[in-house]
Design an enzyme around this catalytic site. Structure first.
Site, PDB file in Angstrom:
ATOM      1  N   CYS B 147      39.510  31.218-114.087  1.00  0.00           N
ATOM      2  CA  CYS B 147      40.887  30.784-113.708  1.00  0.00           C
ATOM      3  C   CYS B 147      41.487  31.162-112.605  1.00  0.00           C
ATOM      4  O   CYS B 147      42.207  30.390-111.973  1.00  0.00           O
ATOM      5  CB  CYS B 147      41.656  31.383-115.244  1.00  0.00           C
ATOM      6  N   ARG B 251      29.821  50.958-119.961  1.00  0.00           N
ATOM      7  CA  ARG B 251      29.330  51.655-120.722  1.00  0.00           C
ATOM      8  C   ARG B 251      27.775  51.390-120.695  1.00  0.00           C
ATOM      9  O   ARG B 251      26.950  52.334-120.902  1.00  0.00           O
ATOM     10  CB  ARG B 251      29.919  51.095-122.225  1.00  0.00           C
ATOM     11  N   CYS B 255      24.944  54.232-120.242  1.00  0.00           N
ATOM     12  CA  CYS B 255      23.659  54.435-121.214  1.00  0.00           C
ATOM     13  C   CYS B 255      22.337  54.204-120.358  1.00  0.00           C
ATOM     14  O   CYS B 255      21.676  55.131-120.531  1.00  0.00           O
ATOM     15  CB  CYS B 255      23.647  53.374-122.205  1.00  0.00           C
TER      16      CYS B 255
END
Lengths: 149, 294, 108
Positions: B147, B251, B255
């Protein structure tokens, strides 16, 4: 390492990692926290009682540990809590915050969120309007490491 | 290599994982005991389903459990009050940005999309969503940037910028409480299959897959941290460790670093595929964006 | 975030003599001065060092803040209100910036 890890081996390794995790953080010297307290009390003796420290027994992350301080006081114009200093004995620097109350506070209670570098004692000292002091300690366990990405 | 575990028994894979975890000083102790629900997640009268029945044959067994359930009461309470939840600092900024004209086309988000609470309701729940023109699924971040560059003629936001985190949180909030319902058929099927393959693929020096922790050992402790089922319904999430809002791909990246693998890039096809698979795996759980985690 | 933005939660109405709860939050990274950058150089301290809550021009609660306060500082405290008026909240940054916010309360 063998696939058969005994509990003892695992504990030893875990322990070693924990030690490694906190190495490099120099805790505040006992003298510095004593200095901060005597600066606050002007050398007066602090009695025990009246303060309660609300903090988790084990903090899920040391970067953001909720803490609440409440001091038992009528909070009237001639009998109120002026200030409470909060110190963390095991941080690189012991200072956390000093709350200033007034009779208009209604109750001597405040909450915030603090950083704790490791398992340690939180110390709170309250100055009353009559010039007396109260002190309370509370241990918060901080587990270093884990996963957490 | 795929490693599937259906039960919680001591399979060979489990022993290997335990050994790998011990080699990084990780202890698995305790057991998952929270079978009966003590707390309910309610935010300003909205009850959020943090436990839903899993479809038959689901690899997580009978119940899908939100990460909220695995946290301590002190962390849980931060999400129960939008004022105490620091993610709302970002949300408020995004609310302003929504109305702010930017770029050569002189448009704001609101110029086309109007009231976000209407136009964006349910959008987050379907992410990542197939985009026919692009010929690929797009995450919320990618939709926002499309956008910005194509319609507003403004600069794209960086994935982990405060502006992007705030906008994904603000848009996600418009779906809070709605069930995660990502498209799994049609052109999405291949992407979800690819994400599933990544989920079960061992990577890194510790040779571990997502499944080794989040399917095999959820509810147990990996040293200090209690492992969750690894659902994505709360992202972007304010993490106490980060002391800020962070994206799902951050995240993932964390990990991967923990198992000593080289993370894929944020917005990479791999992470988008993994996001799509995880959304399908956690289908039915309520959107909690912006959640608070440890 | 680049610019610190405060949020406050104050009840709009209260009865005379009520004990009300006030919550405040402000975005700030609260750089402690204890960390080092990738090259090993210390990152200079940059925190909010003072928070004050005034009611009708009188300080009712204040806090001296040290680097051990978490990023995005949160405070919750009580005030006993006897009259209608305006709360003024002030945060002072190490760099000299002052962030302010006000909230009105109607006391019956």
């Amino acid at each position: 390492m063998s696939h058969h890890v005994t509990r003892r081996t695992a504990m030893a390794l875990g322990g070693a990692a924990l030690v490694a995790g906190v190495a490099g953080i120099t805790p505040a010297h006992a003298s510095e926290i004593d200095e901060r307290i005597s600066e606050f009390t002007g050398g007066a003796e602090a009695q025990s009682g009246r303060i309660s420290i609300d903090a988790p027994e084990i903090a899920e992350n040391g970067n953001t540990v909720p803490i609440g301080i409440t001091v038992d006081s009528p909070m009237t114009d001639d009998d109120f809590v002026e200030a409470v200093i909060v110190l963390a004995a095991g941080n690189p620097r012991p200072g956390v915050a000093t709350f200033h109350f007034s009779p208009a506070s209604g109750e001597a209670a405040a909450k915030t969120r603090m950083r704790l570098a490791k398992t340690q004692d939180i110390v709170a000292v309250a100055r009353m309007s009559d010039g007396s002091f109260y002190r309370e300690n509370r241990t918060v366990k901080v587990t270093i490491g884990g996963c957490g990405g | 290599m795929r490693t599937r575990r259906t039960g919680k028994g001591g399979t060979r894979a489990g022993i290997v994982v335990a050994a790998a975890m011990c080699s990084m000083g990780v202890l698995l102790v305790g057991s998952y005991v929270s079978a009966e629900q003590v707390n309910r997640l309610t935010i300003e009268d909205l009850t959020i389903e943090t436990r839903v029945a899993a479809p038959e044959g689901h690899p997580l067994g009978s119940e899908l459990i939100s990460g909220w359930e695995f946290r301590t009461p002190e962390t849980q309470v931060l999400q129960q009050d939008d004022f105490q939840n620091p993610a709302f600092l970002w949300v408020e900024q995004a609310e302003e940005a929504w109305e702010t004209e930017e770029g050569a086309a002189g448009k704001s988000c609101a110029s086309c999309h109007g009231d976000a609470s209407e136009s964006m309701a349910g959008v987050r729940a379907q992410m990542p969503k197939w985009n026919a023109a692009a010929g690929r699924p797009m995450t919320m971040e990618q939709h926002i940037n499309a956008c910005r560059t194509d319609r507003m003629e403004a600069e794209a936001w960086k994935w982990e910028s405060d502006a992007m985190l705030g906008m994904t949180a603000y848009l996600g909030l418009q779906s809070r409480g709605l069930p995660v319902a990502v498209q799994t058929d049609g052109p999405m099927a291949d992407w979800i299959a690819r994400g599933k393959e990544l989920y079960y693929s061992r990577v890194g020096q510790l040779d571990m897959a997502c499944a080794n922790c989040h399917e095999g050992y959820y509810g147990q402790y990996i040293r200090a941290d209690r492992l969750s089922q690894g659902h994505t319904n709360g992202f972007p999430t304010y993490r106490l460790k980060w002391q800020k809002l962070g994206s799902l791909h951050r995240r993932f990246s964390g990990c991967m670093k923990q198992v000593r693998a080289v993370p894929y890039k944020r917005g990479s096809e791999e992470f988008v595929a993994l996001e799509a698979y995880l959304a399908s795996r956690g289908g039915g759980l309520s959107v909690e964006t912006p959640a608070v985690r440890q | 975030m680049a610019k610190s933005k405060p949020r406050v939660k104050v009840p709009k109405k209260a009865a005379k003599g009520d004990l009300i709860t006030i919550k405040t939050l402000i975005s700030h990274k609260m750089e402690s001065g204890q960390r080092k950058d990738k090259e090993g150089n210390p990152i200079p301290r940059s925190i909010i060092n003072k928070f004050t809550c005034d009611f009708n021009g009188q300080v009712v609660f204040a806090c001296d803040i040290e680097p051990a306060i978490s990023a995005n500082p949160f405070f919750e405290f009580s005030v006993r209100v006897e009259e209608s008026g305006t709360f003024k909240f002030t945060w002072v940054d190490d760099d000299g910036s002052v962030y302010e916010k006000t909230a009105d309360i109607a006391v019956q």
